[in-house]
Design an enzyme around this catalytic site. Structure first.
Site, short mmCIF file in Angstrom:
data_model
loop_
_atom_site.label_atom_id
_atom_site.label_comp_id
_atom_site.label_asym_id
_atom_site.label_seq_id
_atom_site.Cartn_x
_atom_site.Cartn_y
_atom_site.Cartn_z
NE ARG A 191 -3.78 -2.28 2.29
CZ ARG A 191 -4.90 -2.75 2.87
NH1 ARG A 191 -5.08 -1.85 4.08
NH2 ARG A 191 -5.32 -3.75 3.03
NE ARG A 223 -1.37 4.27 9.10
CZ ARG A 223 -2.72 4.08 8.93
NH1 ARG A 223 -3.15 3.98 7.67
NH2 ARG A 223 -3.61 4.20 10.12
#
Length: 427
Positions: free
Chosen positions: A264, A279
């Site tokens: 991502r 993340r």
RNA sequence: GGAGAGGUGGCCGAGAGGUCGAAGGCAGCCGCCUGCUAAGCGGUUGUGGGGCUAACACCCCACCCAGGGUUCGAAUCCCUGCCUCUCCGCCA
């Protein structure tokens, strides 16, 4: 994608849905106008095509009888030219209509709580005991670095920010979690393991709803004319397994589980979770995907969520389940449960799985249908998916929840056969 | 990377510019016949969209891998792409 017929004929429902999500319902105006134009133009084109077909048939007959059709030919040519012209504008209208409808979000299920953002989410249940520490619990990145099993600095050198290099027992723990989860889901839960491509084409990304709206979240392979994308989740390749297919009723339900790395961009999340494993640009995940009959999809959502929770139960990690409210619901989802695991250093629950029922939103985009025995026509299947679970976040939660005062980390019983040890210690 | 072959309905398989949504077979469904299993006989069975309906029926349009082109007319001819198969080369 919503059914254009529903948008057309039950506009009010769609307006309500958009409002509940906090979107501006006026975006429908343009779509409805386009759709009306599109249908009018379609009628024009079809009428002309019929005229042409009749003439062509006539010409064929005359030819066969050895007569000259020249009188008809001229007229036929004229009609053909006109068709070409009108088809051009029809195509434009179709493209525009599709563009507009592809950016409309799904309609929330009636059981989804109303709310405008994540503060409106509703806790459904809470499981496990929160750990108590006689010392100040450390954040997982400190634990990992102290144990020399996570190396963010060198990962930064190799690839950049938001990457991690796992080492020794850290790497082994990552692998153990993947195997444990796959073994669990392919056991009694009855999922079939698949290992899909992690590079996919545009059609696949559109099928599950990542495109056209969320391209900036994706990594794209730019130096290749195929324009492939790195998958942000196994949901994409796995749901697209049946793209464009018609399944038999007896084949349903289909349960798939897949381990894949996920990629991502995390555009727009600057400053959020800059440290640690929460993340990352690249992370591992075990995914659960279901293809089911419409009437079963909500019971299937409950069981899929329980399948994901089971991982946390067996690992002994405290968690809670939250029903996302209308304002926090993902674009493609009709209903979503988030599973959140406890992070002692942050003294809060963090998302570790998101379990959603997309109803026919994805299957309409991806054209995944099924046929009922003895019934005419086809119906769209309902698709569901959920993480079962995100590996990096699970590993991080384990480090934090199972940390000891001496800096070591206890390995839960179920993972010991995989880890071949009970504890991660310094050195 | 080089050289060939091919992609047709649930499956197998014909087709080769006009009446083809597509022969034939298999499978499926309905019925007939037969007092066993089986066989036989007749009929029937694709998908999407639009119109008209309360709904069905019906009418129309489109679909023979995808996208373009030629033509009054394309499953059939031409171009491009994708995929599959065979041979050579290369490769984890």
């Amino acid at each position: 994608m919503l059914d254009i017929k529903i948008v057309r004929e039950k506009t009010q429902i769609v307006i309500e849905a958009l409002k509940k999500r906090g979107s501006d319902a006026s975006i429908l105006d343009g779509l409805l106008r386009l759709e009306a134009k599109r249908r009018a133009q379609l009628a024009v084109v079809e009428e002309l095509r019929q005229q042409r077909n009749v003439l062509s048939e006539e010409i064929g007959k005359l030819r066969k009888q050895g007569e000259s059709p020249s009188a008809l030919l001229e007229n036929a040519k004229k009609i053909s030219d006109e068709i070409a012209l009108k088809e051009q504008s029809l195509r434009e209208l179709e493209t525009q209509t599709l563009q507009e409808i592809l950016v409309l979000p799904n309609i929330p299920h009636e059981s989804v709580p109303l709310g405008k953002d994540d503060t409106g989410n509703v806790e459904v249940r809470k499981r496990g005991r929160l750990p108590e520490f006689s010392f100040q619990p450390k954040a997982h990145w400190d634990i990992g670095e102290d144990l020399k099993i996570l190396d963010f600095e060198r990962a930064g050198k190799i690839a950049g920010a938001r990457f991690c290099l796992y080492k020794g027992p850290g790497a082994r723990l990552e692998r153990s979690l993947i195997n444990f989860m796959l073994d669990l889901h392919t056991g009694e839960a009855g999922y079939t393991e698949v290992f899909p491509p992690v590079l996919v084409n545009k059609d696949s990304m559109t099928g599950t709803g990542q495109l056209p709206k969320f391209e900036e979240d994706l990594f794209k392979i730019g130096n290749d004319e195929r324009n492939l994308f790195l998958i942000p989740t196994a949901e994409v390749p796995v749901t697209n397994i049946f793209r464009g297919e018609i399944l038999n009723e007896e084949e349903l339900p289909v349960y798939y589980t897949a381990y894949t790395p996920c990629f991502r961009r995390e555009a727009g999340s600057y400053g959020k979770d800059t440290k640690g494993l929460i993340r990352q640009h690249q992370f591992n995940k075990v995914e659960l995907v279901k293809f089911v009959k419409p009437e079963d999809s909500y019971t299937e959502l409950e069981s899929l969520t329980l399948n994901a929770e089971e991982v946390l139960k067996r690992l002994g990690l405290p968690y809670r389940v939250v029903a996302l409210c209308t304002g926090d619901l993902g674009f493609s989802s009709a209903k979503t449960y988030d599973i959140e695991v406890w992070f002692p250093s942050q003294e809060r629950y963090r998302e570790i799985s998101s379990c959603s029922n997309f109803e026919d939103f994805q299957s309409r985009r991806a054209d995944i249908r099924f046929k009922r025995k003895g019934k005419k026509g086809t119906e769209f299947v309902h698709t569901l998916n959920g993480s079962g679970l995100a590996i990096g976040r699970t590993l991080a939660a384990m480090l934090e929840n199972f940390q000891q005062e001496d800096g070591s980390v206890i390995i839960p019983e179920v993972l010991r056969p995989y880890m071949k040890s009970e504890k991660i210690v310094k050195g």
